[in-house]
Design an enzyme around this catalytic site. Sequence first.
Site, PDB file in Angstrom:
ATOM      1  N   ASP A 168      -2.080 -17.508   5.670  1.00  0.00           N
ATOM      2  CA  ASP A 168      -3.104 -18.423   5.150  1.00  0.00           C
ATOM      3  C   ASP A 168      -3.640 -19.311   6.267  1.00  0.00           C
ATOM      4  OD1 ASP A 168      -0.514 -19.372   5.175  1.00  0.00           O
ATOM      5  OD2 ASP A 168      -0.640 -20.463   3.286  1.00  0.00           O
ATOM      6  N   TYR A 219       0.817  -1.216   0.000  1.00  0.00           N
ATOM      7  CA  TYR A 219       0.000   0.000   0.000  1.00  0.00           C
ATOM      8  C   TYR A 219       0.851   1.267   0.000  1.00  0.00           C
ATOM      9  CZ  TYR A 219      -4.188  -2.757   1.107  1.00  0.00           C
ATOM     10  OH  TYR A 219      -5.237  -3.647   1.086  1.00  0.00           O
ATOM     11  N   LYS A 243       3.937 -13.951   5.948  1.00  0.00           N
ATOM     12  CA  LYS A 243       4.058 -15.063   4.979  1.00  0.00           C
ATOM     13  C   LYS A 243       5.545 -15.220   4.670  1.00  0.00           C
ATOM     14  CE  LYS A 243       2.239 -18.064   2.068  1.00  0.00           C
ATOM     15  NZ  LYS A 243       1.618 -19.318   2.510  1.00  0.00           N
ATOM     16  N   ASP A 268      -5.414  -5.511   6.279  1.00  0.00           N
ATOM     17  CA  ASP A 268      -6.633  -5.028   5.631  1.00  0.00           C
ATOM     18  C   ASP A 268      -7.595  -6.189   5.401  1.00  0.00           C
ATOM     19  OD1 ASP A 268      -8.428  -3.411   4.373  1.00  0.00           O
ATOM     20  OD2 ASP A 268      -7.260  -3.135   2.543  1.00  0.00           O
TER      21      ASP A 268
END
Length: 357
Positions: A221, A124, A187, A245
């Site tokens: 995940d 972002y 991740k 988000d």
Amino acid sequence: MAHQVTLIPGDGTGPELADVVKKVVAATGVAVHWDQVEAGVDIMEKVGTPLPDNVVASIRRTHVALKGPITTPIGTGFRSVNVALRKELDLYACVRPCRIYPGVKTRYTQVDLVLVRENTEDLYAGVEFARGSEEAKQIIAMGKGKIRPDAAISIKPISAFGTERIVRCAFDYAVAHGRKKVTAVSKANIMKFTDGLFYEVAREVAKKYEGRVEYEERLVDNMCMQLVQKPELYDVLVLPNLYGDILSDLCAGLVGGLGVAPGANLGDRDAMFEAVHGSAPKYKGLNKVNPTALLLSAKLMLEYLKESDAARRMEQAIIDVMREGKYVTYDLGGQAGTREMGDAIVEKLSRTAGALR
Ligand code: NAD
């Protein structure tokens, strides 16, 4: 003396929600002087920019803002005003408490989570290069065959500085609110440098809170599945911008939807409070959407302004109205409009204000 607060009603359903918030805050008895300024698609049509200079100037003066949602057209048009405000004011921490309130229908019985999302970095950051641009070509060359020649490119910066302050914010929140555990979500098995750095720095910060707040890590995940299956195992989550988000909406879903999910954007100097939901443009002007998320954001704002008693009474009035279920909006299974639900909350508050006199 009245608190000086910048009010940005926003666009879409924002202005009708902001009207309710003004009434409810007034009913708490706390004196607030709202410096009302316009941002979003409506003012864009009038002055050619969705974020006129007086908006940031007002927040720099008052240091506290309450913001309604603002539309970000997809693909073309202007960049997100929400992202621009957070970057401009360096509101690096987005804190989103998610708990189940009585009277709100959910699939779960026990959820009480707080998401702490980094607000300024990651994908972002706004460092993007269009397909065919010179910059994209240079990066494609650096990719040594890993990037197709017709790719558009977004850069994902994660810094040690940005990670340190967001993780510290999550731990400080945990300590201040008697929370037991912080889970860092990333991740890092795939993005070894960026998300790997996030974990590396988070572990360093966690050491300073050892014995007071537990620390653990989850891959994003797996975190999604865990939150859907056993949300009661989690407490405070700290995440880089994009994962934060996405998981914010997931967590809003756990506790009854976007209509009841508040948020705070915090920096070292300024703070801006806003609901998790967007402008819901299809409901604009229909007196339909739930004012609770923006009201609970205003409740966080009152706490920030050290008006804890008013914040508590306001939350209780909202809970009472939701528990009774008579004057609640469609998403809570009722038929009341935005205004009617707001009026019912005002009515409850005026009774407690009366009892206090
Ligand atoms: P949205 O949150 O505006 O609405 C999605 C759906 O959620 C709505 O159609 C509605 O069914 C429900 N919903 C949202 N708010 C509700 C409320 N208060 N009460 C009851 N139901 C509610 O998401 P979207 O449609 O993806 O986004 C619309 C616009 O808002 C986009 O331009 C997006 O970029 C923008 N947006 C702004 C913010 C912000 O201002 N911080 C946040 C998210 C999205």
